[in-house]
Structure formats: structure tokens, C-alpha cells
Design a protein around this motif. Structure first.
Motif, PDB file in Angstrom:
ATOM      1  N   TRP A  38       0.858  -1.189   0.000  1.00 23.12           N
ATOM      2  CA  TRP A  38       0.000   0.000   0.000  1.00 23.12           C
ATOM      3  C   TRP A  38       0.886   1.228   0.000  1.00 23.12           C
ATOM      4  N   ILE A  39       0.592   2.185  -0.832  1.00 32.07           N
ATOM      5  CA  ILE A  39       1.285   3.470  -0.864  1.00 32.07           C
ATOM      6  C   ILE A  39       0.281   4.539  -0.465  1.00 32.07           C
ATOM      7  N   GLU A  40       0.634   5.346   0.519  1.00 29.39           N
ATOM      8  CA  GLU A  40      -0.198   6.488   0.909  1.00 29.39           C
ATOM      9  C   GLU A  40       0.588   7.754   0.623  1.00 29.39           C
ATOM     10  N   GLY A  58       6.040  -3.034 -14.900  1.00 28.75           N
ATOM     11  CA  GLY A  58       5.419  -4.356 -14.887  1.00 28.75           C
ATOM     12  C   GLY A  58       4.750  -4.746 -13.588  1.00 28.75           C
ATOM     13  N   HIS A  59       4.423  -3.769 -12.756  1.00 32.45           N
ATOM     14  CA  HIS A  59       3.699  -4.031 -11.515  1.00 32.45           C
ATOM     15  C   HIS A  59       2.209  -3.833 -11.764  1.00 32.45           C
ATOM     16  N   ALA A  60       1.377  -4.493 -10.965  1.00 35.97           N
ATOM     17  CA  ALA A  60      -0.076  -4.366 -11.114  1.00 35.97           C
ATOM     18  C   ALA A  60      -0.610  -3.359 -10.099  1.00 35.97           C
ATOM     19  N   LEU A  61      -1.323  -2.367 -10.592  1.00 34.86           N
ATOM     20  CA  LEU A  61      -2.015  -1.436  -9.708  1.00 34.86           C
ATOM     21  C   LEU A  61      -3.364  -2.064  -9.400  1.00 34.86           C
ATOM     22  N   GLU A  62      -3.466  -2.670  -8.229  1.00 37.01           N
ATOM     23  CA  GLU A  62      -4.649  -3.450  -7.853  1.00 37.01           C
ATOM     24  C   GLU A  62      -5.814  -2.581  -7.386  1.00 37.01           C
ATOM     25  N   PHE A  63      -5.484  -1.435  -6.791  1.00 36.31           N
ATOM     26  CA  PHE A  63      -6.525  -0.609  -6.180  1.00 36.31           C
ATOM     27  C   PHE A  63      -6.004   0.812  -6.042  1.00 36.31           C
ATOM     28  N   SER A  64      -6.898   1.770  -6.221  1.00 35.41           N
ATOM     29  CA  SER A  64      -6.551   3.175  -6.061  1.00 35.41           C
ATOM     30  C   SER A  64      -7.766   3.896  -5.504  1.00 35.41           C
ATOM     31  N   GLU A  65      -7.534   4.770  -4.532  1.00 35.07           N
ATOM     32  CA  GLU A  65      -8.652   5.548  -4.005  1.00 35.07           C
ATOM     33  C   GLU A  65      -8.174   6.893  -3.495  1.00 35.07           C
ATOM     34  N   ARG A  66      -9.072   7.828  -3.524  1.00 37.16           N
ATOM     35  CA  ARG A  66      -8.834   9.148  -2.956  1.00 37.16           C
ATOM     36  C   ARG A  66      -9.056   9.060  -1.453  1.00 37.16           C
ATOM     37  N   THR A  67      -8.210   9.737  -0.689  1.00 45.22           N
ATOM     38  CA  THR A  67      -8.369   9.794   0.758  1.00 45.22           C
ATOM     39  C   THR A  67      -8.612  11.255   1.151  1.00 45.22           C
ATOM     40  N   ASP A  68      -8.848  11.494   2.425  1.00 45.12           N
ATOM     41  CA  ASP A  68      -9.105  12.862   2.885  1.00 45.12           C
ATOM     42  C   ASP A  68      -7.958  13.816   2.558  1.00 45.12           C
ATOM     43  N   ASP A  69      -6.724  13.309   2.600  1.00 43.22           N
ATOM     44  CA  ASP A  69      -5.574  14.195   2.374  1.00 43.22           C
ATOM     45  C   ASP A  69      -4.706  13.795   1.183  1.00 43.22           C
ATOM     46  N   GLY A  70      -5.168  12.895   0.345  1.00 41.12           N
ATOM     47  CA  GLY A  70      -4.364  12.495  -0.813  1.00 41.12           C
ATOM     48  C   GLY A  70      -4.906  11.276  -1.511  1.00 41.12           C
ATOM     49  N   HIS A  71      -4.046  10.279  -1.710  1.00 41.37           N
ATOM     50  CA  HIS A  71      -4.420   9.052  -2.412  1.00 41.37           C
ATOM     51  C   HIS A  71      -3.774   7.849  -1.729  1.00 41.37           C
ATOM     52  N   ARG A  72      -4.377   6.699  -2.005  1.00 43.62           N
ATOM     53  CA  ARG A  72      -3.857   5.422  -1.524  1.00 43.62           C
ATOM     54  C   ARG A  72      -3.878   4.456  -2.710  1.00 43.62           C
ATOM     55  N   PHE A  73      -2.791   3.721  -2.879  1.00 44.01           N
ATOM     56  CA  PHE A  73      -2.632   2.787  -3.989  1.00 44.01           C
ATOM     57  C   PHE A  73      -2.213   1.424  -3.444  1.00 44.01           C
ATOM     58  N   LEU A  74      -2.712   0.382  -4.069  1.00 44.58           N
ATOM     59  CA  LEU A  74      -2.265  -0.972  -3.753  1.00 44.58           C
ATOM     60  C   LEU A  74      -1.540  -1.507  -4.980  1.00 44.58           C
ATOM     61  N   ILE A  75      -0.264  -1.816  -4.787  1.00 45.76           N
ATOM     62  CA  ILE A  75       0.573  -2.305  -5.883  1.00 45.76           C
ATOM     63  C   ILE A  75       0.966  -3.740  -5.589  1.00 45.76           C
ATOM     64  N   ARG A  76       0.859  -4.593  -6.626  1.00 41.83           N
ATOM     65  CA  ARG A  76       1.369  -5.959  -6.537  1.00 41.83           C
ATOM     66  C   ARG A  76       2.627  -6.017  -7.391  1.00 41.83           C
TER      67      ARG A  76
END
Length: 78
Positions: A38-40, A58-76
Motif C-alpha cells: 500500500w502506498i499512501e 510491470g507491476h499491477a495497480l490493484e486498487f486506487s482511491e482518494r483519501t481525505d488528504d491524498g491518495h492510496r494505492f495498492l501495488i502488486r
């Protein structure tokens, strides 16, 4: 926090471009393939930079969402 995946959280909030991508790349180099991370971040450019980085390396971006102060990403790691 969403329950999509319980992977490690790497807090990069407060860092400006290009540091979030550079630190993400360095952290992923230390992990085995298939690991999720997870990257915040609060960097507004990360919404462009992180998906592009994943695609280029070549990494998979599994999930991305906006947060109150930025973004959160899930990378495999590829």
C-alpha cells in the motif's frame, strides 16, 4: 482503511514529486514478486505518476482511491 488487501503500508505523505515514485521503486526492489504494498501519499501528481510507474515497470495497480488528504494505492510487485 479498506479491506481489499492487508499488505504493508508505506507512508509517503508529505513528500513531493518525484520522491513518492522513487521511494516506491526502491521499496519494491526489496520485496519478492507477488508481494502487495500500500502506498499512501499527499502528492497530487501521484495519481498520474504511480499508475504510470506500475505500467512501465510491470507491476499491477490493484486498487486506487482518494483519501481525505491524498491518495492510496495498492501495488502488486510484478
Amino acid at each position: 482503511m479498506t479491506t481489499v488487501d492487508p499488505g504493508e503500508v508505506y507512508d509517503l505523505r508529505g513528500l513531493k514529486c518525484p520522491l513518492p515514485v522513487l521511494k516506491t521503486r526502491k521499496r519494491l526492489e526489496q520485496l519478492p514478486s507477488g508481494t502487495t504494498l500500500w502506498i499512501e501519499t499527499t502528492d497530487p501528481l501521484a495519481v498520474i505518476d504511480i499508475p504510470h510507474f506500475c505500467s512501465e515497470k510491470g507491476h499491477a495497480l490493484e486498487f486506487s482511491e482518494r483519501t481525505d488528504d491524498g491518495h492510496r494505492f495498492l501495488i502488486r510487485k510484478g
